[in-house]
Design a protein around this motif. Structure first.
Motif, PDB file in Angstrom:
ATOM      1  N   ILE A 111       0.841  -1.197   0.000  1.00 35.63           N
ATOM      2  CA  ILE A 111       0.000   0.000   0.000  1.00 35.63           C
ATOM      3  C   ILE A 111       0.876   1.247   0.000  1.00 35.63           C
ATOM      4  O   ILE A 111       2.012   1.209   0.482  1.00 35.63           O
ATOM      5  N   LYS A 112       0.341   2.335  -0.551  1.00 36.62           N
ATOM      6  CA  LYS A 112       1.128   3.569  -0.668  1.00 36.62           C
ATOM      7  C   LYS A 112       1.072   4.329   0.645  1.00 36.62           C
ATOM      8  O   LYS A 112       0.161   5.094   0.912  1.00 36.62           O
ATOM      9  N   SER A 113       2.059   4.081   1.476  1.00 34.99           N
ATOM     10  CA  SER A 113       2.182   4.793   2.744  1.00 34.99           C
ATOM     11  C   SER A 113       3.665   5.014   2.968  1.00 34.99           C
ATOM     12  O   SER A 113       4.420   4.055   3.137  1.00 34.99           O
ATOM     13  N   GLY A 114       4.101   6.246   2.928  1.00 40.29           N
ATOM     14  CA  GLY A 114       5.529   6.539   3.033  1.00 40.29           C
ATOM     15  C   GLY A 114       6.143   6.693   1.655  1.00 40.29           C
ATOM     16  O   GLY A 114       5.437   6.869   0.667  1.00 40.29           O
ATOM     17  N   GLU A 115       7.476   6.641   1.612  1.00 34.00           N
ATOM     18  CA  GLU A 115       8.194   6.827   0.348  1.00 34.00           C
ATOM     19  C   GLU A 115       9.131   5.662   0.076  1.00 34.00           C
ATOM     20  O   GLU A 115       9.595   5.000   0.991  1.00 34.00           O
ATOM     21  N   LEU A 116       9.407   5.461  -1.213  1.00 32.34           N
ATOM     22  CA  LEU A 116      10.338   4.415  -1.632  1.00 32.34           C
ATOM     23  C   LEU A 116      11.369   5.067  -2.548  1.00 32.34           C
ATOM     24  O   LEU A 116      11.011   5.657  -3.563  1.00 32.34           O
ATOM     25  N   LYS A 117      12.653   4.954  -2.159  1.00 29.13           N
ATOM     26  CA  LYS A 117      13.707   5.604  -2.956  1.00 29.13           C
ATOM     27  C   LYS A 117      14.536   4.592  -3.744  1.00 29.13           C
ATOM     28  O   LYS A 117      15.153   4.929  -4.728  1.00 29.13           O
ATOM     29  N   THR A 128      -1.321  -1.598  -4.711  1.00 30.97           N
ATOM     30  CA  THR A 128      -2.381  -0.668  -5.082  1.00 30.97           C
ATOM     31  C   THR A 128      -1.861   0.202  -6.227  1.00 30.97           C
ATOM     32  O   THR A 128      -0.660   0.223  -6.499  1.00 30.97           O
ATOM     33  N   ALA A 129      -2.776   0.926  -6.881  1.00 31.18           N
ATOM     34  CA  ALA A 129      -2.390   1.751  -8.033  1.00 31.18           C
ATOM     35  C   ALA A 129      -1.328   2.781  -7.644  1.00 31.18           C
ATOM     36  O   ALA A 129      -0.332   2.962  -8.343  1.00 31.18           O
ATOM     37  N   GLY A 130      -1.525   3.441  -6.510  1.00 31.01           N
ATOM     38  CA  GLY A 130      -0.572   4.453  -6.044  1.00 31.01           C
ATOM     39  C   GLY A 130       0.776   3.852  -5.706  1.00 31.01           C
ATOM     40  O   GLY A 130       1.826   4.416  -6.030  1.00 31.01           O
ATOM     41  N   ALA A 131       0.759   2.672  -5.055  1.00 29.69           N
ATOM     42  CA  ALA A 131       2.003   2.005  -4.674  1.00 29.69           C
ATOM     43  C   ALA A 131       2.756   1.539  -5.915  1.00 29.69           C
ATOM     44  O   ALA A 131       3.995   1.647  -5.987  1.00 29.69           O
ATOM     45  N   LYS A 132       1.991   1.054  -6.917  1.00 33.45           N
ATOM     46  CA  LYS A 132       2.620   0.576  -8.160  1.00 33.45           C
ATOM     47  C   LYS A 132       3.350   1.722  -8.853  1.00 33.45           C
ATOM     48  O   LYS A 132       4.488   1.570  -9.310  1.00 33.45           O
ATOM     49  N   ALA A 133       2.693   2.886  -8.889  1.00 32.76           N
ATOM     50  CA  ALA A 133       3.303   4.066  -9.517  1.00 32.76           C
ATOM     51  C   ALA A 133       4.571   4.471  -8.772  1.00 32.76           C
ATOM     52  O   ALA A 133       5.590   4.794  -9.394  1.00 32.76           O
ATOM     53  N   ALA A 134       4.531   4.434  -7.447  1.00 31.56           N
ATOM     54  CA  ALA A 134       5.696   4.821  -6.626  1.00 31.56           C
ATOM     55  C   ALA A 134       6.857   3.849  -6.826  1.00 31.56           C
ATOM     56  O   ALA A 134       8.027   4.260  -6.900  1.00 31.56           O
ATOM     57  N   ILE A 135       6.543   2.550  -6.916  1.00 26.95           N
ATOM     58  CA  ILE A 135       7.591   1.528  -7.096  1.00 26.95           C
ATOM     59  C   ILE A 135       8.257   1.700  -8.472  1.00 26.95           C
ATOM     60  O   ILE A 135       9.475   1.658  -8.586  1.00 26.95           O
ATOM     61  N   GLU A 136       7.435   1.906  -9.497  1.00 26.75           N
ATOM     62  CA  GLU A 136       7.978   2.074 -10.850  1.00 26.75           C
ATOM     63  C   GLU A 136       8.752   3.382 -10.996  1.00 26.75           C
ATOM     64  O   GLU A 136       9.734   3.466 -11.729  1.00 26.75           O
ATOM     65  N   ALA A 137       8.316   4.421 -10.276  1.00 26.38           N
ATOM     66  CA  ALA A 137       9.017   5.698 -10.303  1.00 26.38           C
ATOM     67  C   ALA A 137      10.398   5.580  -9.667  1.00 26.38           C
ATOM     68  O   ALA A 137      11.351   6.260 -10.066  1.00 26.38           O
ATOM     69  N   ALA A 138      10.544   4.675  -8.691  1.00 23.09           N
ATOM     70  CA  ALA A 138      11.833   4.456  -8.028  1.00 23.09           C
ATOM     71  C   ALA A 138      12.725   3.497  -8.819  1.00 23.09           C
ATOM     72  O   ALA A 138      13.845   3.200  -8.396  1.00 23.09           O
ATOM     73  N   GLY A 139      12.195   2.977  -9.938  1.00 25.75           N
ATOM     74  CA  GLY A 139      12.992   2.088 -10.789  1.00 25.75           C
ATOM     75  C   GLY A 139      12.742   0.614 -10.514  1.00 25.75           C
ATOM     76  O   GLY A 139      13.448  -0.238 -11.036  1.00 25.75           O
ATOM     77  N   GLY A 140      11.732   0.317  -9.740  1.00 23.06           N
ATOM     78  CA  GLY A 140      11.405  -1.087  -9.425  1.00 23.06           C
ATOM     79  C   GLY A 140      10.410  -1.661 -10.391  1.00 23.06           C
ATOM     80  O   GLY A 140       9.989  -1.006 -11.353  1.00 23.06           O
ATOM     81  N   SER A 141      10.006  -2.917 -10.117  1.00 20.96           N
ATOM     82  CA  SER A 141       9.018  -3.557 -11.003  1.00 20.96           C
ATOM     83  C   SER A 141       8.187  -4.564 -10.216  1.00 20.96           C
ATOM     84  O   SER A 141       8.560  -5.010  -9.125  1.00 20.96           O
ATOM     85  N   LEU A 142       7.037  -4.929 -10.794  1.00 21.47           N
ATOM     86  CA  LEU A 142       6.153  -5.943 -10.210  1.00 21.47           C
ATOM     87  C   LEU A 142       6.084  -7.123 -11.153  1.00 21.47           C
ATOM     88  O   LEU A 142       5.928  -6.931 -12.360  1.00 21.47           O
ATOM     89  N   ALA A 143       6.175  -8.333 -10.592  1.00 24.85           N
ATOM     90  CA  ALA A 143       6.065  -9.530 -11.445  1.00 24.85           C
ATOM     91  C   ALA A 143       5.007 -10.443 -10.881  1.00 24.85           C
ATOM     92  O   ALA A 143       4.830 -10.552  -9.701  1.00 24.85           O
TER      93      ALA A 143
END
Length: 143
Positions: A111-117, A128-143
């Motif tokens: 869930i999108k709570s806090g920040e991911l660098k 969640t949609a917000g968390a997915k955007a934050a993870i991808e913005a930090a250069g991560g990915s979901l599989a």
């Protein structure tokens, strides 16, 4: 100390009350049960929640709500927790070992709570949609 002289501690075992043994005992005649009525009879008592034939409280109140039994298998993890974990690849087993989710958990969602660098690759974990955007913005990915 030997087996033949073992005794319980003084005062730890109290003799049970003997009722119905004459006037002098103070519990003769009716044996503390009062006079007549259902409670005075042998075997005479009612089931839990019985209100003498009146509609019991449990049946007077409306049925309301539902709690899913599958909820205990669902867990959630915050972005802050993923940041603190510090692993490049995260799956359910890694989260259990880190103590971020319980042992019973089968489905985890970020869930999108806090920040991911840092970049984190998630395997077998939802977001969640917000968390997915934050993870991808930090250069991560979901599989």
């Amino acid at each position: 100390m030997e087996l033949n002289n073992l005794k319980p501690a003084a005062g730890s075992r109290k003799a049970r009350r003997r009722v119905g043994r004459g006037i002098g005992s103070g519990l003769g005649k009716t044996a503390g049960r009062g006079h007549k009525g259902q409670k005075s009879r042998s075997g005479g008592y009612h089931k839990v929640g019985f209100e003498g034939g009146q509609m019991p409280l449990q049946r007077r109140l409306p049925k309301r709500g539902f709690k899913s039994q599958t909820l205990k298998f669902n867990g959630e993890v915050t972005l802050t927790a993923l940041e603190k974990l510090g692993a490049a690849e995260v799956d359910l087993l890694a989260l259990k070992q880190a103590g971020l989710v319980g042992e019973l958990i089968k489905n985890v969602k970020v869930i999108k709570s806090g920040e991911l660098k840092r970049a984190v690759k998630l395997t077998g974990i939802g977001a969640t949609a917000g968390a997915k955007a934050a993870i991808e913005a930090a250069g991560g990915s979901l599989a």
